[in-house]
Design an enzyme around this catalytic site. Structure first.
Site, short mmCIF file in Angstrom:
data_model
loop_
_atom_site.label_atom_id
_atom_site.label_comp_id
_atom_site.label_asym_id
_atom_site.label_seq_id
_atom_site.Cartn_x
_atom_site.Cartn_y
_atom_site.Cartn_z
N ALA A 1 20.73 42.18 -12.31
CA ALA A 1 20.56 42.08 -13.76
C ALA A 1 19.38 41.14 -14.01
O ALA A 1 19.03 40.32 -13.16
CB ALA A 1 21.82 41.52 -14.38
N GLY B 1 23.46 43.36 -9.47
CA GLY B 1 23.64 44.65 -10.14
C GLY B 1 23.02 45.81 -9.38
O GLY B 1 23.45 46.96 -9.53
N GLU C 1 25.57 46.67 -6.84
CA GLU C 1 26.69 47.28 -7.58
C GLU C 1 26.35 48.71 -7.98
O GLU C 1 27.19 49.61 -7.88
CB GLU C 1 27.01 46.43 -8.82
CG GLU C 1 27.64 45.09 -8.45
CD GLU C 1 27.77 44.15 -9.64
OE1 GLU C 1 26.74 43.88 -10.29
OE2 GLU C 1 28.89 43.69 -9.92
N GLU D 1 25.30 36.49 -6.96
CA GLU D 1 25.68 35.87 -8.25
C GLU D 1 26.20 34.45 -8.09
O GLU D 1 25.93 33.57 -8.91
CB GLU D 1 26.75 36.73 -8.95
CG GLU D 1 26.23 38.02 -9.55
CD GLU D 1 26.23 39.20 -8.58
OE1 GLU D 1 26.37 38.98 -7.36
OE2 GLU D 1 26.09 40.34 -9.05
#
Ligand code: COA
Length: 260
Positions: free
Chosen positions: A66, A111, A114, A134
């Site tokens: 992200a 992300g 993911e 993260e």
């Protein structure tokens, strides 16, 4: 359909979706996530598309997570909405009803990892690095990384990756079962295209039902999942493609599936 941060090309029945923000290693900001949502819905409803490849622009990164500029200023309410939006987009990928191949051409972090995990099959360049960093930002994954990673590699290995935040090599990711194959970086897109074309030639209804049987069945108690599978097995008997597939075998020729 026009996008600022995505490239979408078609090669017969295969669509190639490239996240295109190479200056920030293809980090997913809100706009890119929304463009992905629109592109994926479009691919879902386009019956001429039978397989999709997702990759990142440039030779350094698939998706570096992200966009941290946005994360740094989000409120608790924004954060929750952001995670729900990201989870929704990844669910759309997982439930596209067509195979989606992640061609991991570099960093697949946060992300990015993911998103790759929501894809059907992951092929990594031998130069790729994967991870859920993260924890190093003082946050937790928000696009279902805690859930998909544990389901793909198992609880203990997932917890180690999530708690250390370490980047792992493509070879290590392969050893853990996080990626299906590792190939030389120069061959990555060709390998992905060859696999996508192979899958695009299969009977589309059977492909869709196999995806549903595995993805939905894994969330059900085993006896219900078996009944679900049996129902799908019965349903495909209604397709022209089942008649074509079985007849082609008996006539010793290659089947020509039409998606009906
Ligand atoms: N969000 C926003 N910008 C990002 C980004 C992200 N997730 N990842 C990289 N960038 C930007 C960098 O800030 C840098 O911008 P700049 O040129 O304006 O300084 C540019 O992309 C290149 O990255 P850089 O860090 O200089 O490259 P590197 O080769 O030294 O390191 C990484 C590559 C992937 C190891 C490093 O960029 C990184 O750790 N990124 C963050 C990964 C992450 O934590 N993702 C999870 C987010 S939840």
């Amino acid at each position: 359909m026009t996008f600022e941060n995505l490239l979408l090309e078609r090669d017969g029945a295969v669509a190639v979706l490239t996240v295109n923000r190479p200056k920030v290693l293809n980090a997913l900001n809100a706009q890119t996530l929304d463009e992905l949502r629109r592109a994926i819905l479009d691919l879902k409803h386009d019956a001429s598309v039978r397989a999709v490849i997702v990759t990142g622009a440039g030779d350094k990164s698939f998706i570096a997570g992200a966009d941290i500029n946005e994360l740094a200023v989000q409120s608790p309410i924004d954060g929750r909405e952001h995670a729900i939006r990201g989870q929704h987009v990844l669910d759309l990928i997982e439930h596209l009803g067509k195979p989606v191949i992640a061609a991991i051409n570099g960093y697949a972090l946060g992300g990015g990892c993911e998103l790759a995990m929501a894809c059907t099959i992951r092929i990594a360049a031998d130069t790729a690095k994967l991870g859920q960093p993260e924890i190093n930002l003082g946050i937790v994954p928000g696009y279902a990384g805690t859930q998909r990673l544990a389901r793909i590699v198992g609880r203990g290995r997932a917890l180690e990756l999530l708690l250390t935040g370490d980047q792992i090599t493509a070879q290590e990711a392969h050893r853990l079962g996080l990626v299906n194959r590792v190939v030389p970086a120069a061959d990555l897109l060709n390998e992905a295209r060859t696999l996508a074309s192979t899958l695009a030639a299969k009977a589309p209804v059977a492909v869709r039902y196999i995806l549903e049987a595995v993805n939905k069945g894994l969330e059900m108690p085993f006896p219900q999942a078996q009944i679900f599978e049996a129902t799908l097995f019965g349903l495909v008997a209604a397709t022209d493609d089942m008649r074509e597939g079985t007849r082609a075998f008996l006539e010793k020729r290659k089947a020509d599936f039409k998606g009906r």
